[in-house]
Design a protein around this motif. Structure first.
Motif, PDB file in Angstrom:
ATOM      1  N   ARG A  63       0.843  -1.201   0.000  1.00 12.32           N
ATOM      2  CA  ARG A  63       0.000   0.000   0.000  1.00 12.32           C
ATOM      3  C   ARG A  63       0.877   1.249   0.000  1.00 12.32           C
ATOM      4  O   ARG A  63       1.906   1.328   0.681  1.00 12.32           O
ATOM      5  N   GLY A  64       0.488   2.231  -0.805  1.00 12.60           N
ATOM      6  CA  GLY A  64       1.237   3.483  -0.856  1.00 12.60           C
ATOM      7  C   GLY A  64       2.443   3.467  -1.763  1.00 12.60           C
ATOM      8  O   GLY A  64       3.197   4.441  -1.805  1.00 12.60           O
ATOM      9  N   ARG A  65       2.637   2.367  -2.504  1.00 15.28           N
ATOM     10  CA  ARG A  65       3.780   2.279  -3.414  1.00 15.28           C
ATOM     11  C   ARG A  65       3.312   1.951  -4.823  1.00 15.28           C
ATOM     12  O   ARG A  65       2.338   1.222  -5.017  1.00 15.28           O
ATOM     13  N   GLY A  66       4.056   2.456  -5.812  1.00 13.78           N
ATOM     14  CA  GLY A  66       3.794   2.092  -7.189  1.00 13.78           C
ATOM     15  C   GLY A  66       2.350   2.330  -7.592  1.00 13.78           C
ATOM     16  O   GLY A  66       1.789   3.408  -7.378  1.00 13.78           O
ATOM     17  N   ASP A  67       1.719   1.304  -8.145  1.00 15.91           N
ATOM     18  CA  ASP A  67       0.348   1.411  -8.619  1.00 15.91           C
ATOM     19  C   ASP A  67      -0.682   0.966  -7.587  1.00 15.91           C
ATOM     20  O   ASP A  67      -1.866   0.834  -7.916  1.00 15.91           O
ATOM     21  N   MET A  75      -1.075   5.636   9.495  1.00 12.89           N
ATOM     22  CA  MET A  75      -0.550   4.748  10.528  1.00 12.89           C
ATOM     23  C   MET A  75      -0.728   3.275  10.168  1.00 12.89           C
ATOM     24  O   MET A  75      -0.252   2.400  10.899  1.00 12.89           O
ATOM     25  N   THR A  76      -1.398   2.996   9.037  1.00  8.27           N
ATOM     26  CA  THR A  76      -1.435   1.613   8.557  1.00  8.27           C
ATOM     27  C   THR A  76      -0.192   1.266   7.748  1.00  8.27           C
ATOM     28  O   THR A  76      -0.054   0.124   7.281  1.00  8.27           O
ATOM     29  N   TYR A  77       0.694   2.213   7.568  1.00  7.83           N
ATOM     30  CA  TYR A  77       1.963   1.926   6.906  1.00  7.83           C
ATOM     31  C   TYR A  77       2.920   1.294   7.916  1.00  7.83           C
ATOM     32  O   TYR A  77       3.864   1.930   8.397  1.00  7.83           O
ATOM     33  N   GLN A  81       0.300  -4.547   9.201  1.00  6.64           N
ATOM     34  CA  GLN A  81      -0.707  -4.294   8.163  1.00  6.64           C
ATOM     35  C   GLN A  81      -0.251  -4.861   6.824  1.00  6.64           C
ATOM     36  O   GLN A  81      -1.040  -5.461   6.090  1.00  6.64           O
ATOM     37  N   TYR A  82       1.038  -4.676   6.486  1.00  8.02           N
ATOM     38  CA  TYR A  82       1.545  -5.251   5.246  1.00  8.02           C
ATOM     39  C   TYR A  82       1.386  -6.775   5.262  1.00  8.02           C
ATOM     40  O   TYR A  82       1.075  -7.381   4.234  1.00  8.02           O
ATOM     41  N   LEU A  83       1.608  -7.390   6.429  1.00 12.97           N
ATOM     42  CA  LEU A  83       1.432  -8.827   6.570  1.00 12.97           C
ATOM     43  C   LEU A  83       0.000  -9.227   6.222  1.00 12.97           C
ATOM     44  O   LEU A  83      -0.229 -10.169   5.449  1.00 12.97           O
ATOM     45  N   LYS A 200       3.663   9.921   3.040  1.00 15.04           N
ATOM     46  CA  LYS A 200       3.145   9.702   4.387  1.00 15.04           C
ATOM     47  C   LYS A 200       3.582   8.378   4.998  1.00 15.04           C
ATOM     48  O   LYS A 200       3.296   8.119   6.176  1.00 15.04           O
ATOM     49  N   ILE A 201       4.286   7.528   4.230  1.00 19.22           N
ATOM     50  CA  ILE A 201       4.812   6.310   4.854  1.00 19.22           C
ATOM     51  C   ILE A 201       5.824   6.645   5.937  1.00 19.22           C
ATOM     52  O   ILE A 201       6.159   5.811   6.774  1.00 19.22           O
TER      53      ILE A 201
END
Length: 285
Positions: A63-67, A75-77, A81-83, A200-201
């Motif tokens: 999330r928040g990267r590329g496309d 704060m979900t960065y 959350q990525y997991l 914002k990451i």
């Protein structure tokens, strides 16, 4: 360049997330390439093209990267959350067992995936990351993440990267820096070239505990035991320190490869890295 398919999956909180899919032998566990903090699927384009055909390769963008969509809540960065996002991808694609290649943050996610369910990891590559992360390296990351510089031309971008990161890749020519710029940046609004991630990451790093897990990660690393495991380290890395890498390599079945005259992180385009990854894949059953 080998063809790939742009595909998407949906996170638990409704974000549309992007991954590249390279086709290959569906009887083998697929290879999932997990990128570093500010990086995207393009980091793995050469490696994925090399493996495609023999292996299905998925290159997700967090999330928040590329496309992938940017998060509504910065704060979900953070890794947990990525997991969850990666596990949603696995569920969508029906993937029960896979080879993980994780660069930096992607390596942390690999260890988190392993401790949640070790049986699904057929083999793993941890690229310049381990269960202990250097405080000096984290401080350096805090210093650059979220700095929204932009550039008029690709050459300006390449020169800026050379100036800021020349000590990481001291042997690179300007053509290498141009290629690197086109992996980590994109043409944005107003025709300017900018880093290809949500600035914002950086916000979770401003919290007292930062954005890295504040737990003992050795049990997560040990969850990868009894399966093929390759640890790559840049000789001058400020994230994976030599004594930590040596301790990792002391575990049974672990191959440690230190790449000379490289910092954080190896690109996985190095001939030594490619050969080591191919050796690892030969051990996958």
């Amino acid at each position: 360049m080998t063809d790939f398919e742009d595909r998407y999956w949906t996170s638990g909180d409704g974000l549309r997330l992007h991954f590249r899919l390279y086709d290959g032998d569906s009887t083998r566990p697929p290879v999932i390439c997990l990128p570093g903090l500010t990086r995207n699927a393009r980091d793995f384009e050469d490696l994925a093209a090399r493996l495609a055909g023999k292996w299905r390769v998925l290159c997700p963008e967090m999330r928040g990267r590329g496309d992938s969509d940017y998060a509504k809540d910065p704060m979900t960065y953070q890794p947990l959350q990525y997991l969850q996002d990666v596990e949603a991808l696995l569920a969508q694609e029906g993937i029960e067992r896979f080879v993980a290649i994780g660069t930096s943050l992607g390596g942390l996610l690999t260890m988190l995936l392993a401790i949640r369910n070790p049986d699904r990891i057929a083999a793993a590559v941890l690229n310049d990351i381990g269960p202990e992360v250097s405080a000096a390296g984290l401080e350096r990351i805090r210093g650059y993440v979220g700095q929204g510089r932009n550039f008029e031309t690709w050459m300006h971008a390449a020169r800026a990267l050379q100036e800021s990161s020349g000590d990481v890749y001291p042997d690179w020519e300007i053509t290498d820096w141009l290629r690197y710029a086109k992996r980590i940046m994109a043409l944005g609004t107003g025709g300017r070239i900018a880093f290809d991630y949500d600035m914002k990451i950086a916000e979770p790093f401003e919290a007292p505990q930062g954005a890295a897990p504040q737990v003992d990660m050795w049990p997560m690393f040990d969850a990868l035991a009894m399966r093929p495991l390759l640890v790559l380290r840049g000789e001058t890395s400020d994230i994976l320190e030599p004594h930590v890498a040596a301790k990792m390599a002391a575990r049974p079945g672990v191959e440690l490869l230190t790449l000379p005259r490289i910092g954080h992180v190896p690109t996985l385009d190095e001939a030594e890295s490619i050969a080591a990854i191919e050796r690892l894949l030969e051990r996958v059953v």
